[in-house]
Motif scaffolding. Structure first.
Motif, PDB file in Angstrom:
ATOM      1  N   SER A 168       0.841  -1.205   0.000  1.00  0.00           N
ATOM      2  CA  SER A 168       0.000   0.000   0.000  1.00  0.00           C
ATOM      3  C   SER A 168       0.877   1.257   0.000  1.00  0.00           C
ATOM      4  CB  SER A 168      -0.912   0.021   1.227  1.00  0.00           C
ATOM      5  OG  SER A 168      -1.625  -1.182   1.336  1.00  0.00           O
ATOM      6  N   GLN A 171       0.747   3.367  -3.105  1.00  0.00           N
ATOM      7  CA  GLN A 171      -0.501   3.949  -3.627  1.00  0.00           C
ATOM      8  C   GLN A 171      -0.324   5.420  -4.019  1.00  0.00           C
ATOM      9  OE1 GLN A 171      -3.945   3.473  -1.170  1.00  0.00           O
ATOM     10  NE2 GLN A 171      -3.891   1.236  -1.199  1.00  0.00           N
ATOM     11  N   ARG A 192       8.312  -7.430   7.701  1.00  0.00           N
ATOM     12  CA  ARG A 192       7.854  -7.100   9.050  1.00  0.00           C
ATOM     13  C   ARG A 192       8.686  -7.871  10.054  1.00  0.00           C
ATOM     14  NH1 ARG A 192       1.258  -6.981   8.328  1.00  0.00           N
ATOM     15  NH2 ARG A 192       1.371  -5.746   6.435  1.00  0.00           N
ATOM     16  N   GLN A 206       3.252  -9.274  -1.453  1.00  0.00           N
ATOM     17  CA  GLN A 206       1.885  -8.801  -1.646  1.00  0.00           C
ATOM     18  C   GLN A 206       1.739  -8.291  -3.068  1.00  0.00           C
ATOM     19  OE1 GLN A 206       1.155  -5.648   1.194  1.00  0.00           O
ATOM     20  NE2 GLN A 206       0.495  -7.094   2.787  1.00  0.00           N
ATOM     21  N   PHE A 246      -9.258  -0.766   7.767  1.00  0.00           N
ATOM     22  CA  PHE A 246      -7.908  -0.357   7.364  1.00  0.00           C
ATOM     23  C   PHE A 246      -7.954   1.158   7.218  1.00  0.00           C
ATOM     24  CE2 PHE A 246      -8.993  -4.489   5.644  1.00  0.00           C
ATOM     25  CZ  PHE A 246      -7.985  -5.287   6.173  1.00  0.00           C
ATOM     26  N   VAL A 249      -8.849   2.870   3.688  1.00  0.00           N
ATOM     27  CA  VAL A 249     -10.070   2.624   2.908  1.00  0.00           C
ATOM     28  C   VAL A 249     -11.303   2.919   3.765  1.00  0.00           C
ATOM     29  CG1 VAL A 249      -9.297   1.017   1.114  1.00  0.00           C
ATOM     30  CG2 VAL A 249      -9.731   0.160   3.420  1.00  0.00           C
ATOM     31  N   PRO A 280      -8.088  -8.291   1.600  1.00  0.00           N
ATOM     32  CA  PRO A 280      -8.561  -7.060   2.221  1.00  0.00           C
ATOM     33  C   PRO A 280      -8.665  -5.967   1.162  1.00  0.00           C
ATOM     34  CG  PRO A 280      -6.266  -7.437   2.775  1.00  0.00           C
ATOM     35  CD  PRO A 280      -6.702  -8.605   1.939  1.00  0.00           C
ATOM     36  N   CYS A 281      -9.695  -5.148   1.259  1.00  0.00           N
ATOM     37  CA  CYS A 281      -9.921  -4.162   0.199  1.00  0.00           C
ATOM     38  C   CYS A 281     -10.879  -3.080   0.684  1.00  0.00           C
ATOM     39  CB  CYS A 281     -10.487  -4.847  -1.036  1.00  0.00           C
ATOM     40  SG  CYS A 281     -11.947  -5.852  -0.670  1.00  0.00           S
ATOM     41  N   GLY A 282     -11.180  -2.155  -0.185  1.00  0.00           N
ATOM     42  CA  GLY A 282     -12.141  -1.115   0.191  1.00  0.00           C
ATOM     43  C   GLY A 282     -12.097   0.049  -0.777  1.00  0.00           C
ATOM     44  N   PHE A 304      -6.930  -2.807  -3.103  1.00  0.00           N
ATOM     45  CA  PHE A 304      -6.933  -4.142  -2.495  1.00  0.00           C
ATOM     46  C   PHE A 304      -5.498  -4.613  -2.323  1.00  0.00           C
ATOM     47  CE2 PHE A 304      -5.828  -6.086  -6.508  1.00  0.00           C
ATOM     48  CZ  PHE A 304      -6.404  -5.241  -7.450  1.00  0.00           C
ATOM     49  N   GLY A 305      -5.306  -5.482  -1.362  1.00  0.00           N
ATOM     50  CA  GLY A 305      -3.958  -6.011  -1.122  1.00  0.00           C
ATOM     51  C   GLY A 305      -3.990  -7.530  -1.128  1.00  0.00           C
TER      52      GLY A 305
HETATM   53  N1  DAH Z   1      -1.882  -3.089   3.395  1.00  0.00           N
HETATM   54  C1  DAH Z   1      -2.707  -4.049   4.079  1.00  0.00           C
HETATM   55  C2  DAH Z   1      -1.828  -5.036   4.833  1.00  0.00           C
HETATM   56  O1  DAH Z   1      -0.705  -5.203   4.521  1.00  0.00           O
HETATM   57  C3  DAH Z   1      -3.556  -4.821   3.112  1.00  0.00           C
HETATM   58  C4  DAH Z   1      -4.639  -3.993   2.473  1.00  0.00           C
HETATM   59  C5  DAH Z   1      -5.845  -3.875   3.119  1.00  0.00           C
HETATM   60  C6  DAH Z   1      -4.416  -3.362   1.277  1.00  0.00           C
HETATM   61  C7  DAH Z   1      -6.871  -3.136   2.545  1.00  0.00           C
HETATM   62  C8  DAH Z   1      -5.444  -2.624   0.695  1.00  0.00           C
HETATM   63  C9  DAH Z   1      -6.682  -2.538   1.342  1.00  0.00           C
HETATM   64  O2  DAH Z   1      -5.292  -1.990  -0.478  1.00  0.00           O
HETATM   65  O3  DAH Z   1      -7.667  -1.814   0.761  1.00  0.00           O
HETATM   66  O4  DAH Z   1      -2.293  -5.658   5.739  1.00  0.00           O
END
Ligand code: DAH
Length: 339
Positions: A168, A171, A192, A206, A246, A249, A280-282, A304-305
């Protein structure tokens, strides 16, 4: 005659080639050969009729013997295997196969995802693994006092930069660089500071995706996710959205994928729920668009990821995440060389 016969036999035995045998023939049966000369050099006058007869028949016997032995030797020489040439090349040996390298399961998944997204008009954008704090956190609406910062144990570098904790982070960079409207994915490695066990790694992959345009809604997000999953699993994907949180989003979702092993009935893979939590997304938070200089009143978008590592494990049935980074050829060579 007896001595001559023995000498002839010895000479012939020593002659191994057709040429050498011919030399033996000339030496004994040629015009000046020693068997031929035997008759010439003999004083027949001193011999009786009987002796002459006996001599003549012995001489014929010797000639016949010599001729037959020569013919047999010539034939044997002709039939003998030709002398081996020592080039060192044995064309009868089986060939040595070349081993080609094989593609890593993450590479395979990444290539597949890239091609699916390219088919939907997305651009694949390269992104840095080493990031500024701003892009990894602030730009995606995770200010310094936000609890999400502590949840993502970050590897900090000496120069105030960090190893990105999620894709992310790209972005806002992507929107700044490429402008909007935009349809892009950025696959890559994330880091991480976590304890490593069968389902956790400190280095994983990712694939972030972003669509920004006018009038983008959750329906567009669902359509893209369904297309993606149906193509990856070769199965008409059934998905559902659950509320997720998150910072970048609003609204945020967890997109679940109906377990393709039990078709939603519940099995050990989906822990009896019939669903796998997958993406996960939004809809992109207005503050994230603002950080990129995009007017949230004019544009909207979704993000989304995809956890590439998790997807590779699901698709290939890999039981332990640590196998992916171990570099063990016994594991790595189990995957195809080509896609
Ligand atoms: N960046 C988040 C993670 O690493 C994953 C993620 C969640 C990406 C929601 C997204 C999103 O683009 O909309 O846990």
């Amino acid at each position: 005659m007896q001595a001559l016969k023995e000498q002839f036999t010895a000479d012939l035995a020593a002659a191994k080639t057709a040429d050498a045998i011919e030399q033996v023939r000339i030496k004994y049966l040629g015009k000046k050969g020693s068997i031929t000369n035997l008759a010439k050099n003999t004083d027949f006058h001193s011999l009786s009729i009987e002796e002459k007869k006996a001599f003549g028949s012995k001489l014929n016997e010797l000639k016949n013997f010599a001729e037959q032995a020569l013919a047999a030797a010539k034939e044997a020489a002709a039939n003998a295997a030709p002398a081996k040439k020592t080039t060192g090349l044995d064309l009868t040996l089986p060939g040595t196969g070349r081993t080609l390298g094989s593609l890593h399961p993450i590479t395979l998944i990444q290539m597949e995802l890239e091609s699916i997204f390219q088919g939907m008009g997305f651009t694949v954008v390269p992104s840095p693994e080493c990031e500024l704090e701003f892009y990894n956190f602030d730009a995606v609406n995770i200010p310094s006092d936000h609890p999400a910062r502590e949840m993502q144990d970050t590897y900090w570098l000496k120069n105030q930069m960090l190893m990105r904790t999620h894709t992310s982070a790209n972005q806002v960079r992507a929107m700044q660089k490429l402008g909007v409207p935009l349809r892009a994915i950025f696959p890559g490695r994330c880091f991480r500071n976590e304890a490593v066990d069968p389902s956790h790694e400190n280095t994983f992959y990712q694939c972030e995706g972003l669509v920004v345009d006018k009038n983008i809604s959750v329906a567009n997000l669902i359509a893209v996710m369904k297309t993606l999953l149906s193509q990856i699993f070769h199965y008409e994907a059934t998905v559902r959205l659950r509320q997720g949180f998150f910072p970048f989003v609003e609204p945020g979702f967890e997109l679940d994928f109906q377990c393709q092993l039990c078709h939603g009935e519940g099995c050990s893979t989906c822990h009896g729920t019939g669903w796998l939590e997958l993406i996960p997304c939004g809809l992109i938070h207005p503050r994230v668009l603002e950080h990129a200089g995009v007017d949230p009143n004019e544009y909207s978008g979704f993000a989304f990821g995809v956890g590439l590592t998790r997807l590779a494990m699901m698709k290939f049935g890999i039981p332990d995440i640590r196998l992916l980074n171990a570099g063990d050829v016994r594991f790595n060579t189990q995957f195809p060389t080509f896609v």
